[in-house]
Structures are given as structure tokens and as C-alpha cells.
Scaffold this motif. Structure first.
Motif, PDB file in Angstrom:
ATOM      1  N   PHE A 196       0.802  -1.229   0.000  1.00 20.62           N
ATOM      2  CA  PHE A 196       0.000   0.000   0.000  1.00 20.62           C
ATOM      3  C   PHE A 196       0.831   1.274   0.000  1.00 20.62           C
ATOM      4  O   PHE A 196       0.295   2.361  -0.244  1.00 20.62           O
ATOM      5  N   LEU A 197       2.141   1.190   0.271  1.00 24.68           N
ATOM      6  CA  LEU A 197       2.998   2.369   0.184  1.00 24.68           C
ATOM      7  C   LEU A 197       3.774   2.410  -1.123  1.00 24.68           C
ATOM      8  O   LEU A 197       4.731   3.174  -1.250  1.00 24.68           O
ATOM      9  N   SER A 198       3.368   1.597  -2.085  1.00 24.17           N
ATOM     10  CA  SER A 198       4.033   1.576  -3.390  1.00 24.17           C
ATOM     11  C   SER A 198       3.545   2.679  -4.314  1.00 24.17           C
ATOM     12  O   SER A 198       4.113   2.868  -5.390  1.00 24.17           O
ATOM     13  N   GLY A 199       2.494   3.386  -3.919  1.00 22.61           N
ATOM     14  CA  GLY A 199       1.935   4.425  -4.777  1.00 22.61           C
ATOM     15  C   GLY A 199       0.967   3.902  -5.816  1.00 22.61           C
ATOM     16  O   GLY A 199       0.533   4.654  -6.684  1.00 22.61           O
ATOM     17  N   LYS A 200       0.615   2.620  -5.724  1.00 22.98           N
ATOM     18  CA  LYS A 200      -0.308   2.018  -6.679  1.00 22.98           C
ATOM     19  C   LYS A 200      -1.540   1.497  -5.954  1.00 22.98           C
ATOM     20  O   LYS A 200      -1.517   1.264  -4.746  1.00 22.98           O
ATOM     21  N   GLN A 201      -2.582   1.301  -6.721  1.00 22.45           N
ATOM     22  CA  GLN A 201      -3.828   0.805  -6.145  1.00 22.45           C
ATOM     23  C   GLN A 201      -3.771  -0.704  -5.988  1.00 22.45           C
ATOM     24  O   GLN A 201      -3.035  -1.404  -6.680  1.00 22.45           O
ATOM     25  N   GLY A 202      -4.560  -1.206  -5.050  1.00 25.28           N
ATOM     26  CA  GLY A 202      -4.617  -2.641  -4.797  1.00 25.28           C
ATOM     27  C   GLY A 202      -5.871  -2.988  -4.022  1.00 25.28           C
ATOM     28  O   GLY A 202      -6.599  -2.104  -3.547  1.00 25.28           O
ATOM     29  N   GLN A 203      -6.137  -4.266  -3.884  1.00 22.98           N
ATOM     30  CA  GLN A 203      -7.323  -4.739  -3.203  1.00 22.98           C
ATOM     31  C   GLN A 203      -7.018  -5.027  -1.731  1.00 22.98           C
ATOM     32  O   GLN A 203      -5.898  -5.421  -1.390  1.00 22.98           O
ATOM     33  N   PRO A 204      -8.002  -4.853  -0.850  1.00 27.94           N
ATOM     34  CA  PRO A 204      -7.748  -5.054   0.583  1.00 27.94           C
ATOM     35  C   PRO A 204      -7.347  -6.480   0.926  1.00 27.94           C
ATOM     36  O   PRO A 204      -6.532  -6.686   1.824  1.00 27.94           O
ATOM     37  N   GLU A 205      -7.906  -7.484   0.221  1.00 29.04           N
ATOM     38  CA  GLU A 205      -7.573  -8.855   0.576  1.00 29.04           C
ATOM     39  C   GLU A 205      -6.119  -9.188   0.273  1.00 29.04           C
ATOM     40  O   GLU A 205      -5.527 -10.046   0.943  1.00 29.04           O
ATOM     41  N   SER A 206      -5.512  -8.515  -0.718  1.00 30.70           N
ATOM     42  CA  SER A 206      -4.107  -8.766  -1.027  1.00 30.70           C
ATOM     43  C   SER A 206      -3.192  -7.887  -0.187  1.00 30.70           C
ATOM     44  O   SER A 206      -2.174  -8.357   0.326  1.00 30.70           O
ATOM     45  N   TRP A 207      -3.537  -6.626  -0.013  1.00 30.07           N
ATOM     46  CA  TRP A 207      -2.689  -5.731   0.762  1.00 30.07           C
ATOM     47  C   TRP A 207      -2.687  -6.084   2.248  1.00 30.07           C
ATOM     48  O   TRP A 207      -1.653  -5.984   2.916  1.00 30.07           O
ATOM     49  N   LEU A 208      -3.826  -6.479   2.782  1.00 33.00           N
ATOM     50  CA  LEU A 208      -3.937  -6.796   4.205  1.00 33.00           C
ATOM     51  C   LEU A 208      -3.908  -8.298   4.466  1.00 33.00           C
ATOM     52  O   LEU A 208      -4.093  -8.720   5.605  1.00 33.00           O
ATOM     53  N   SER A 209      -3.698  -9.105   3.414  1.00 28.47           N
ATOM     54  CA  SER A 209      -3.593 -10.570   3.545  1.00 28.47           C
ATOM     55  C   SER A 209      -4.832 -11.136   4.234  1.00 28.47           C
ATOM     56  O   SER A 209      -4.730 -11.864   5.227  1.00 28.47           O
ATOM     57  N   LEU A 210      -6.005 -10.821   3.710  1.00 22.47           N
ATOM     58  CA  LEU A 210      -7.253 -11.203   4.351  1.00 22.47           C
ATOM     59  C   LEU A 210      -7.863 -12.428   3.684  1.00 22.47           C
ATOM     60  O   LEU A 210      -7.702 -12.657   2.488  1.00 22.47           O
ATOM     61  N   SER A 211      -8.574 -13.187   4.485  1.00 21.97           N
ATOM     62  CA  SER A 211      -9.435 -14.264   3.987  1.00 21.97           C
ATOM     63  C   SER A 211     -10.871 -13.765   4.081  1.00 21.97           C
ATOM     64  O   SER A 211     -11.286 -13.279   5.136  1.00 21.97           O
ATOM     65  N   LEU A 212     -11.623 -13.874   3.001  1.00 26.98           N
ATOM     66  CA  LEU A 212     -12.957 -13.292   2.945  1.00 26.98           C
ATOM     67  C   LEU A 212     -14.007 -14.351   2.667  1.00 26.98           C
ATOM     68  O   LEU A 212     -13.751 -15.324   1.953  1.00 26.98           O
ATOM     69  N   GLY A 213     -15.194 -14.138   3.249  1.00 24.20           N
ATOM     70  CA  GLY A 213     -16.334 -14.997   2.987  1.00 24.20           C
ATOM     71  C   GLY A 213     -17.088 -14.554   1.745  1.00 24.20           C
ATOM     72  O   GLY A 213     -16.695 -13.609   1.041  1.00 24.20           O
ATOM     73  N   LYS A 214     -18.207 -15.213   1.481  1.00 24.22           N
ATOM     74  CA  LYS A 214     -18.956 -14.988   0.245  1.00 24.22           C
ATOM     75  C   LYS A 214     -19.521 -13.570   0.174  1.00 24.22           C
ATOM     76  O   LYS A 214     -19.362 -12.872  -0.836  1.00 24.22           O
ATOM     77  N   LYS A 215     -20.184 -13.097   1.233  1.00 22.43           N
ATOM     78  CA  LYS A 215     -20.816 -11.773   1.193  1.00 22.43           C
ATOM     79  C   LYS A 215     -19.766 -10.665   1.155  1.00 22.43           C
ATOM     80  O   LYS A 215     -19.987  -9.625   0.514  1.00 22.43           O
ATOM     81  N   ASP A 216     -18.648 -10.869   1.820  1.00 18.53           N
ATOM     82  CA  ASP A 216     -17.584  -9.875   1.759  1.00 18.53           C
ATOM     83  C   ASP A 216     -17.011  -9.765   0.357  1.00 18.53           C
ATOM     84  O   ASP A 216     -16.748  -8.659  -0.140  1.00 18.53           O
ATOM     85  N   LYS A 217     -16.792 -10.893  -0.313  1.00 13.50           N
ATOM     86  CA  LYS A 217     -16.256 -10.860  -1.670  1.00 13.50           C
ATOM     87  C   LYS A 217     -17.209 -10.142  -2.620  1.00 13.50           C
ATOM     88  O   LYS A 217     -16.782  -9.358  -3.472  1.00 13.50           O
ATOM     89  N   THR A 218     -18.505 -10.407  -2.455  1.00 15.15           N
ATOM     90  CA  THR A 218     -19.495  -9.743  -3.312  1.00 15.15           C
ATOM     91  C   THR A 218     -19.469  -8.231  -3.108  1.00 15.15           C
ATOM     92  O   THR A 218     -19.538  -7.460  -4.073  1.00 15.15           O
TER      93      THR A 218
END
Length: 521
Positions: free
Chosen positions: A326-348
Motif C-alpha cells: 500500500f505504500l508503493s503508490g499504486k492501487q490494490g485490493q484489501p484482501e491482497s494488501w492486508l492478507s485477508l481471507s474473505l467470505g462470500k458476502k464480503d467478496k461480493t
């Protein structure tokens, strides 16, 4: 002597291998004469492709014979080693591993050797990972750059000289029936608040929502020595500077729950109540059992567990990972930047355009200063000693009793007085939350007797709190009851006098009215 003749002398006498030559079974010498002599013009000329093929076949034969020789040497060297202690251990482990992976053999063709097949599969996978193969590669879309807007926040100056950036939503201070202060979570900013909250809903319940940037985030000045005690004091100074009278509600979502807990512990007299949403707890709390601690990170991804260990043991390495994400100056998704595991409703939810627009704007504001130290501080605070346990927020008052009073209390059940924060504490917890385990809410309810836990079936970490109008209405109804709207501001003495002056008729008008009445009489 040609290279063909050299190869023939190396392998011909020992293995009986005859090298293929152009034109049938002609000896190698004749072939050599054809390659290098003057008779080459009258014979069928051999091209470079055929020469390369012959060289490759000869080399393959040599390597095969070399492999056989090495195999024989290894077999002779290991003869009788089957009964050694090392061989028995390796054979036992290999047998156990093969048994666990034996189900994969069902996907192989029939009458195939599993060892050979899986070696081929491994080789193909390795080549595929290297990118060797088809030249028709699908172009990968490069990540977009973060767009950081110009500074625009309102700021207050704290007693120590630092500046704290804040934002307000809802009704004005003089019309607010309820005031809420919301510290944000990790990789967030004052722009988060309650994502997607409607201005009409805040107006309907008479709510004033105040959010602010933690030190070093957004437009707030950094605080090198900050801890949870200073976090609670920042909240207190913000409330005083914004003329929030008496008490306010604190909202804690995810990592922001850590700062909400600190407000309940350090400034309980100024807090009216707490609204928690999947709040984080210290996994090293002294009151947490080993089983509860294990459940805290049981559903975490491997990378997130690694970041947790680094924050706990080697925090100086965290900036290396932060600058790659997240400090690279580029955009990214929370599940990759914060190393998250997400359920079905969160992914939607996270795939929707509304959340993506919010996420990009919020992250850009969070990393505005480009400094990794505030993020390292926040990560270390989450896994270090908070200075208090959750059980300290509400506890029974200790009384000095004599011997006879103690014996008497054993027979008479006398309710002891509770001290600490005695206001309402509501915790909403999604049961499909894979970021903050539901076991954390169970732990909070166990050690904080006054806490009320609302279990949300099929809800994740984001799905109930973010961009859900119905959910927000349920939350406010639980906290504040029937909506009563804003408070009508009490007019000031000067405003009352001016209104009376406007309503009182002028003396000339009164005289004219009296004259008119007398003439009519």
C-alpha cells in the motif's frame, strides 16, 4: 578425426552403439570423407538440421549410459543400507507422505507408473511457471496509481502542539441529540467513518458523527511515542475542541476497536456508550485462554500470520512489506494488501464499484504522508501490551473486609459494586467473519459482563458495517431507540430580545390605531 568419429570411438567399443549416418550404414570414416573431402559435391549433401539431430542423439546416448553407470554406482554403494537407522526413518516418512498423496493417483491414466507421471507433471508445472511455452500470452493490466487529492481537512491543535485532522457528518453541534466519535482502523482515514451512511438517517436520529485521522495518518501530525493512553486523550481533546457537551458515543470497527476500548478504560466519564463492529482484542490479553488465543488467528491466511509474527518480534522488517504493497503508490485490493481471507458476502461487496471507489479514496488519504512508521506503530500496538486488560473495563469494586464480614458474606449473597465503565456496550459480530474471529466477541462478552453481543449469521467483516442502509438503521434503532430528530436549538437572550422587538408594534402605529378607534366612536 571428425567429431562423429570421436563420438564413435567413445561409445562404440563399450556399448556397441552405432551412430546414425547419412546415407544408410556407411562407416563413419566414409561419412567424414563426404563431409570434409572433395567428393561432397557428388553425393547427397547433409544439412545443418540433420547434423544437429545426429549430435543430439549421440549426446543423449552418452547421457543415458552415464546415468546407468551412476545408478549402478549408487546401488552398489547403498547395498545393505536398507537396514540403517537413517534409511528406516526416510522410508517411513516417504511411505506416510505417499499414502497421504495417493488420492492424486486417481487422476492419472490407467497402467501408468505414478512416480514417472508425477515427475513429468512437476517438470511441466515448473516450465509453465517460468513462462516458457506458448508465445500467445495474455497481457496483464498494470495497477493504477493512487490519486492523492490536495489537503482539505479541518484541523485542531492539541495541547502538545500536534494537529489532528477531523471531519463531521450529520447535524450541527447545537442540534445534535447524540454525538459519535469514530477512530478508524488500520489502512484507513477520517474519510471512512461509517461507510455509506445516509445524511437523511443521521438527520432522522439527530446524530452528529465525528471522524478523525490517527497520528501520522491522513493530515494528522505523527506522534512518535503514542500508545493507547495518548489515543484516548486525543479523543478527549477532540471532543472538547468541537464543543461536544457532556458525553459522546464511541464507534469502534475492526482495528479501530482497539482505540474504542482504550476510551472506555481511560476516559469512562466522558463516554455515553460504545458501538463495536467486529472489534479487535489483544491476542496476548492476560485473561485470554490458550484455546481462545488459538481461535483468534485460526482462520487467518499464512501471510497475515507472518505479518503478525513480524509485528510481534521483528517490527523493523514491516516497512519492507508495506513499501511493496500500500505504500508503493499504486492501487490494490484489501484482501491482497492486508492478507485477508474473505467470505462470500464480503467478496461480493468488495467487487462492487461503490466499495472500490470508497476504498481507493480512503487508502489514498491514509497513505498521504508516505511514511511507514505510523503503520508500524499501529501494527505493534495491536499485538503488544495495551496497558490494560478488557476485564479492567468493568470489574467489581474491591472492599477491605474484616474476618467476620468475610464469613458473613459467605452466607449472605450481597451484590458487590461494579466500577469502571458502566454504560451500554454493543458488539455486532458476523459469524462468517474471517478477519476478526467470532471467538473474539465471545471473549469480550466473557470478561466484560455488561457487553451485549449481536451475532449476525452469514455476515462477514465488511458486509454488515459498510454500504448497508437497512443495517445502519438497525444499528441506530438499537442504540437510540425511536428516532426523535434533532434538538431544536435554545435561542440565546440576544436572539429572544430581537424577536420580541420585531413582534412589538411601533408607538406611532399604536397612536394611529387609537385615533382611528376614537373617531369611529
Amino acid at each position: 578425426m571428425t567429431w562423429h568419429e570421436d563420438l564413435a570411438t567413445l561409445v562404440g567399443d563399450t556399448t556397441g552403439v552405432r551412430l546414425p549416418v547419412a546415407g544408410g550404414d556407411a562407416p563413419a570414416a566414409a561419412v567424414g570423407a563426404g563431409w570434409y573431402g572433395e567428393e561432397e559435391e557428388g553425393r547427397a549433401e547433409e544439412g545443418w538440421a540433420q547434423q544437429a539431430k545426429g549430435f543430439a542423439e549421440s549426446t543423449a546416448e552418452m547421457l543415458r549410459e552415464l546415468g546407468r553407470g551412476l545408478w549402478d554406482v549408487a546401488a552398489q554403494s547403498l547395498a545393505g543400507a536398507e537396514d540403517s537407522e537413517l534409511a528406516r526413518r526416510l522410508r517411513k516418512r516417504a511411505k506416510a507422505t505417499g499414502k497421504r498423496l495417493s488420492f492424486m493417483n486417481e487422476y492419472l491414466p490407467e497402467e501408468r507408473d505414478p512416480v514417472r507421471c508425477w515427475l513429468i507433471v512437476a517438470a511441466v508445472a515448473f516450465v509453465t511457471l517460468l513462462g516458457v511455452g506458448s508465445g500467445d500470452e495474455t497481457p496483464v493490466e498494470l495497477p493504477k496509481k493512487l490519486i492523492i487529492s490536495p489537503p482539505s481537512a479541518n484541523r485542531i491543535q492539541l495541547p502538545d502542539g500536534r494537529h489532528l485532522a477531523y471531519e463531521e457528518q450529520g447535524v450541527s453541534a447545537d442540534r445534535a441529540r447524540f454525538s459519535l466519535i469514530a477512530p478508524h482502523s488500520f489502512l484507513s482515514s477520517r474519510l471512512a467513518g461509517i461507510p455509506g451512511i445516509r445524511a437523511s438517517l443521521l438527520e432522522e436520529f439527530g446524530v452528529r458523527l465525528v471522524t478523525y485521522d490517527l497520528p501520522g495518518f491522513g493530515e494528522s501530525d505523527p506522534h512518535p511515542g503514542r500508545n493507547l493512553n495518548s489515543s484516548a486523550l486525543d479523543m478527549l481533546h477532540l471532543a472538547d475542541a468541537l464543543d461536544i457537551p457532556d458525553k459522546f458515543w464511541v464507534v469502534g470497527y475492526s482495528g479501530g476497536g482497539m482505540h474504542a476500548w482504550s476510551a472506555l478504560h481511560y476516559i469512562p466519564d466522558r463516554v455515553a456508550g460504545a458501538a463495536m463492529f467486529a472489534p479487535m482484542a489483544n491476542p496476548y490479553d492476560s485473561k485470554m485462554t490458550k484455546e481462545e488465543r488459538h481461535k483468534t488467528w485460526d482462520r487467518w491466511s499464512t501471510k497475515r500470520k507472518l505479518m503478525h509474527i513480524l509485528a510481534r518480534r521483528f517490527p523493523s522488517l514491516l516497512p519492507l512489506f508495506y513499501r511493496q504493497s500500500f505504500l508503493s503508490g499504486k492501487q490494490g485490493q484489501p484482501e491482497s494488501w492486508l492478507s485477508l481471507s474473505l467470505g462470500k458476502k464480503d467478496k461480493t461487496l468488495l467487487e462492487g464499484p461503490e466499495f472500490n471507489a470508497f476504498w481507493e479514496r480512503n487508502v489514498a488519504e491514509s497513505v498521504r504522508q508516505g511514511d511507514a512508521r505510523p503503520f508500524v506503530q499501529e501494527a505493534v500496538l495491536q499485538v503488544s501490551d495495551w496497558g490494560f486488560s478488557l476485564s479492567d473495563i468493568q470489574m467489581q469494586k474491591k472492599e477491605d473486609r474484616g474476618f467476620f464480614e468475610l464469613i458473613k458474606s459467605l452466607f449472605n449473597q450481597v451484590e458487590r459494586e461494579w466500577v469502571g465503565f458502566l454504560g451500554p456496550i454493543h458488539i455486532w459480530q458476523g459469524m462468517d467473519d474471517r478477519v476478526v474471529s467470532p471467538s473474539v466477541a465471545e471473549f469480550a462478552r466473557r470478561v466484560v459482563p455488561g457487553a451485549t453481543v449481536h451475532k449476525l449469521l452469514d455476515e462477514g467483516h465488511f458486509s454488515y458495517f459498510c454500504f448497508c442502509d437497512e443495517c445502519h438503521r438497525q444499528i441506530f434503532s438499537t442504540l437510540f431507540g425511536i428516532p426523535q430528530g434533532p434538538i431544536d436549538p435554545v435561542p440565546q437572550p440576544g436572539e429572544v430580545a430581537s424577536e420580541l422587538a420585531e413582534e412589538t408594534p411601533a408607538p406611532d402605529n399604536l397612536a394611529e390605531e387609537e385615533q382611528g378607534n376614537s373617531s369611529l366612536a
